[in-house]
Motif scaffolding. Structure first.
Motif, PDB file in Angstrom:
ATOM      1  N   GLN A  14      24.472  10.575  23.683  1.00 36.62           N
ATOM      2  CA  GLN A  14      25.315   9.867  24.652  1.00 36.62           C
ATOM      3  C   GLN A  14      24.738   9.944  26.051  1.00 36.62           C
ATOM      4  OE1 GLN A  14      29.470  10.987  24.666  1.00 36.62           O
ATOM      5  NE2 GLN A  14      30.029   9.317  26.035  1.00 36.62           N
ATOM      6  N   GLN A  58      33.800  10.825   9.968  1.00 32.86           N
ATOM      7  CA  GLN A  58      34.514  10.474  11.190  1.00 32.86           C
ATOM      8  C   GLN A  58      35.703   9.634  10.742  1.00 32.86           C
ATOM      9  OE1 GLN A  58      35.266   7.548  13.186  1.00 32.86           O
ATOM     10  NE2 GLN A  58      36.317   9.130  14.346  1.00 32.86           N
ATOM     11  N   ASN A  67      37.077   5.212  16.612  1.00 34.70           N
ATOM     12  CA  ASN A  67      36.044   6.054  17.207  1.00 34.70           C
ATOM     13  C   ASN A  67      34.727   5.902  16.463  1.00 34.70           C
ATOM     14  OD1 ASN A  67      38.076   6.943  18.893  1.00 34.70           O
ATOM     15  ND2 ASN A  67      38.455   8.818  17.726  1.00 34.70           N
ATOM     16  N   ASP A  68      33.660   6.412  17.073  1.00 31.71           N
ATOM     17  CA  ASP A  68      32.320   6.290  16.512  1.00 31.71           C
ATOM     18  C   ASP A  68      31.623   7.641  16.500  1.00 31.71           C
ATOM     19  OD1 ASP A  68      32.404   3.411  16.299  1.00 31.71           O
ATOM     20  OD2 ASP A  68      32.099   3.312  18.462  1.00 31.71           O
ATOM     21  N   ASN A  81      37.397  15.984  19.595  1.00 35.91           N
ATOM     22  CA  ASN A  81      35.969  15.668  19.627  1.00 35.91           C
ATOM     23  C   ASN A  81      35.147  16.871  19.177  1.00 35.91           C
ATOM     24  OD1 ASN A  81      36.641  13.166  20.842  1.00 35.91           O
ATOM     25  ND2 ASN A  81      36.614  14.115  22.870  1.00 35.91           N
ATOM     26  N   TRP A 108      35.737  11.993  18.555  1.00 40.93           N
ATOM     27  CA  TRP A 108      34.387  11.451  18.671  1.00 40.93           C
ATOM     28  C   TRP A 108      33.382  12.553  18.351  1.00 40.93           C
ATOM     29  CZ3 TRP A 108      33.585   6.305  20.435  1.00 40.93           C
ATOM     30  CH2 TRP A 108      34.727   5.654  20.903  1.00 40.93           C
TER      31      TRP A 108
END
Length: 290
Positions: free
Chosen positions: A283, A272, A277-278, A227, A250
């Motif tokens: 978040q 990505q 995953n996004d 990530n 991520w």
């Protein structure tokens, strides 16, 4: 060639001197090598640090070059606000910490592999620059921290065909640390198959909400299967004007509560790469994507 043993802890090269040292240096205590202004020092034989700290200091116009391996676990610390110290030899694998607390430590050739943590800014008040250029390779199997503790400023400059391999990358880690990465070439990637999260701005928890990290990618490549958090617990900026970034995990802009992240790509590619995953904007924090 000969052998020099430093039992008193200091070596000083006077102003405007030009010294080439072809003997082994063995540390039996923590040691300081200090270069006065307009001095050059080249060390051509092994330095055995043996669980000690070797501090490299320099005044304006001074240039030190370590053209031989540093052996034994311990610390290599750059201090002093001026001059330059270069490491140009392959160092092998060892539990040696390489840290820049003031001035610049430049890796221009050869390869270094550290099994522990490294970076810039390990003590409060530090302001240091970690530099990788040419075909140098630096592998860090621990945390690689640019501005580690509170009240530090740290910079990483990466250019040419240099390579940085890391497990966990932190830019502006704890407290009020402020870190900057300028990548104009070369490669930044993972040192093992399952690296930790890479965090730009705030490394550990809510106490790091005032930590700041900035990553400027203008050339070269960055890749991690983990990530990438821009504004993890603190404030983070990703500015991309060229180059290529590929994130397998991520990518998150504004990860945890109280964080703020900003990501802008004006040139180059930001990818990505994992279909499951996004890219997440805001978040649990505040995220801005331009």
């Amino acid at each position: 060639a000969g052998t020099g043993t430093d039992g008193t802890g200091a070596m000083r090269v006077g102003s405007s001197a030009d010294v080439v040292w072809n003997g082994t240096i063995t540390l039996t205590n923590d040691a300081l090598i200090k270069l006065d202004g307009n001095t050059t020092l080249t060390l051509n034989d092994r330095i055995a640090i043996s669980n000690r700290t070797l501090t490299l200091a320099a005044d304006g116009g001074a240039v030190g070059t370590i053209a031989a391996p540093i052996t034994g676990a311990g610390w290599v610390v750059r201090s002093g606000n001026a001059g330059l110290w270069y490491l140009t030899a392959t160092q092998g694998v060892g539990a040696t910490h390489y840290y820049v607390n003031n001035g610049t430590l430049a890796f221009t050739a050869g390869s270094v592999t550290s099994t522990t943590w490294c970076g810039a800014g390990s003590v409060a008040g530090a302001a240091g620059t970690f530099q990788l250029s040419g075909a140098a390779q630096f592998a860090c199997h621990g945390d690689f921290n640019i501005a580690d503790v509170s009240d530090t400023d740290g910079t990483l400059n990466l250019s040419g065909a240099a390579t940085l391999l890391v497990n966990a990358l932190y830019v502006g880690k704890y407290g009020t640390a402020s870190g900057v990465v300028n990548q104009s070439g070369g490669t930044v990637t993972n040192v093992n198959a399952s690296p930790a999260d890479w965090r730009i701005g705030g490394g550990s928890g809510s106490a790091d909400s005032n930590a700041y990290g900035r990553y400027h990618l203008s050339g070269g490549t960055l890749h991690t299967p983990a990530n990438l958090q821009v504004g993890a617990y603190g404030r983070g900026t990703w500015l991309q004007t060229g180059g290529s970034a590929t994130i397998g995990g991520w990518p998150v802009i504004g990860r945890f509560s109280g964080s703020a992240g900003f990501l802008t790509v004006s040139n180059g590619t930001f990818t990505q790469s994992a279909a499951a995953n996004d890219l997440i904007v805001g978040q649990n924090g505040t995220g801005t994507l331009i």
